[in-house]
Design an enzyme around this catalytic site. Sequence first.
Site, mmCIF file in Angstrom:
data_model
loop_
_atom_site.group_PDB
_atom_site.id
_atom_site.type_symbol
_atom_site.label_atom_id
_atom_site.label_comp_id
_atom_site.label_asym_id
_atom_site.label_seq_id
_atom_site.Cartn_x
_atom_site.Cartn_y
_atom_site.Cartn_z
ATOM 1 N N ASP A 98 -34.205 122.196 62.406
ATOM 2 C CA ASP A 98 -33.642 122.817 62.824
ATOM 3 C C ASP A 98 -33.501 123.982 63.167
ATOM 4 O O ASP A 98 -33.751 125.047 61.688
ATOM 5 C CB ASP A 98 -32.218 122.655 62.605
ATOM 6 C CG ASP A 98 -30.900 121.995 63.900
ATOM 7 O OD1 ASP A 98 -31.184 122.683 64.746
ATOM 8 O OD2 ASP A 98 -30.274 120.629 63.985
ATOM 9 N N ASP A 199 -31.865 124.673 68.443
ATOM 10 C CA ASP A 199 -30.047 124.454 69.125
ATOM 11 C C ASP A 199 -29.381 125.401 70.139
ATOM 12 O O ASP A 199 -30.521 126.948 69.710
ATOM 13 C CB ASP A 199 -29.361 124.996 67.338
ATOM 14 C CG ASP A 199 -27.974 125.073 67.688
ATOM 15 O OD1 ASP A 199 -27.539 124.078 67.443
ATOM 16 O OD2 ASP A 199 -27.374 126.318 67.456
ATOM 17 N N GLU A 241 -31.702 121.434 72.573
ATOM 18 C CA GLU A 241 -30.157 121.080 72.752
ATOM 19 C C GLU A 241 -30.089 121.491 74.275
ATOM 20 O O GLU A 241 -30.146 123.034 73.892
ATOM 21 C CB GLU A 241 -29.222 121.525 71.308
ATOM 22 C CG GLU A 241 -28.196 120.698 71.815
ATOM 23 C CD GLU A 241 -27.018 121.438 70.774
ATOM 24 O OE1 GLU A 241 -26.406 121.095 70.643
ATOM 25 O OE2 GLU A 241 -27.222 123.217 70.940
HETATM 26 C C1 NOJ Z 1 -25.101 123.504 68.288
HETATM 27 C C2 NOJ Z 1 -24.993 122.190 67.178
HETATM 28 O O1 NOJ Z 1 -25.444 121.183 67.243
HETATM 29 C C3 NOJ Z 1 -23.754 122.674 66.419
HETATM 30 O O2 NOJ Z 1 -23.483 121.665 65.647
HETATM 31 C C4 NOJ Z 1 -23.373 124.455 66.388
HETATM 32 O O3 NOJ Z 1 -21.834 124.791 66.184
HETATM 33 C C5 NOJ Z 1 -23.707 124.899 67.302
HETATM 34 N N1 NOJ Z 1 -24.915 124.113 67.889
HETATM 35 C C6 NOJ Z 1 -23.832 126.126 66.908
HETATM 36 O O4 NOJ Z 1 -25.468 126.595 66.662
#
Ligand code: NOJ
Length: 542
Positions: A98, A199, A241
């Site tokens: 990640d 992320d 993401e």
């Molecule tokens: C997306 C992540 O999947 C989530 O779990 C996180 O809180 C936020 N980004 C901030 O990093």
Amino acid sequence: MERKWWHSSVVYQIYPRSFNDSNGDGIGDINGIIEKLDYLKELGIDVIWLSPVYKSPNDDNGYDISDYCDIMDEFGTMEDMDKLLSEAKNRNIKIVMDLVVNHTSDEHKWFIEAKKSKDNEYRDYYIWRDPVNGKEPNDLGSCFSGSAWQYDEESGQYYLHLFSKKQPDLNWENEKVRKEVYNMMNFWVDKGIGGFRMDVIDLIGKVPDDSITGNGPKLHEYLQEMNKAALEGNDLLTVGETWGATPEVAKLYSNPERNELSMVFQFEHIGLDQIEGKEKWDVKPLDLLDLKKVLSKWQTELDGEGWNSLFWNNHDLPRIVSRWGNDKEYRVESAKMLATLLHGMKGTPYIYQGEELGMTNIRLENINEYNDIETLNMYKDRISKGYAHDDIMNSIYIKGRDNARTPMQWDDSENSGFTTGKPWLAVNRNYKDINAKKALEDKNSIFHHYKKLIDIRKHNDTIIYGDYKLLCPEDKNIFAYIRELNEDKILVVCNFYCDEVNFKLNHDSNFAEILLSNYSDSSTLLENLKLRPYEAIMYRLK
Ligand code: NOJ
């Protein structure tokens, strides 16, 4: 399109805190993951996406990183991590890390330095602004409630945090920041990882002064630069993401000619129970017609010009069987139906830990039993705005992130075999019935259904590369589609509800071979096919 290894791969997401605890401290860890690699091998997955294991004060459970090149104490050591990489490699499993680089923790050494003074050499690693009329620079909000600006008494400036105030946003305009990130990525690439899940990557091009957060003007420029500096030539799986991606935008990321990412996570199907223009907690009933429209649009629009990721779940989302399925009397049938629908599509499927067992949402009585910062902040915020406690709890039951984060249910022993200590978050009370040990023993379990779906994908180019065509778009109960490659045709037909429904297909032959079904006696005759509750059949047409 050139064929890639990740076109035919299936990814399994591990949220380490909740996966398997090897040392009895109530928190999952890296050695716990190593213990379960054979379980994952048995399922048949090729790749693990590992949610963050880096050093972190855990304000947002690891998504607030204080050292990208070190491991969180609760999870183990870098030696354990190296062992995980090599044990996974022995089993032909790749590890995707990640990459959380929209922000760091406020305990990262860069931020500790940056905070020291306005002329510190790290100051410009973050986004600082003077107050405007004694207040926040503008009304940008944090995804975790409240303003995205935090006042720093010492320097009299605000810093930006699109998530918690312990997650200051990095300043991607600063070339030094970008170089640091690429160097860090190379540190992991050199360890032999299989790629990165990035992320909230669509936020790195933000222009906060214009209140632009997602899809900023320089986003794709940065990604191409990153690709050159850390990805090119390494044959990695990269998945961004991207909450704000439309198919047009997703093609910018994933068209191989542009050299950015392998694919992105789009969230259009995930937002279907949210009232438009409101927050994720403001829910409306789901409508199958919307789901068919959205998923089919993504299937056809990315065809030949990009690549889809296929997912129902992750650590931020409620459990799919409690959402689109029926987590009571038809839990098994509906979990298998949802799996069949998704795994028959074109793209790279992702399975989130416990999905293969049909794990369900949880309802905790007391707000204090919840852990997730987003949930807790929202609760406080809404109470202060006068919302009723019961209404807020109801939203948490439906949408809260802790639904996905309850410990993995391994067996029917105390604490579901997850830990010998006290679990950091409550174990779902249904673990005696829903657990991996039981699922492995039962050839008709959801686990074995996932296993077969993975196996079918591995042996069918039609599933990997075939064209997609939606059938009966106006049918309110059935989601059916055909995949086609050369002469081969695969039909997937799914009943989304508990009522029996009829399905008609105009096809030359009435006979079909069943590749997989969630009932043991599904019909091989297509004419006047009657689908029982949540019945899902994957056919090869003749
Ligand atoms: C997306 C992540 O999947 C989530 O779990 C996180 O809180 C936020 N980004 C901030 O990093």
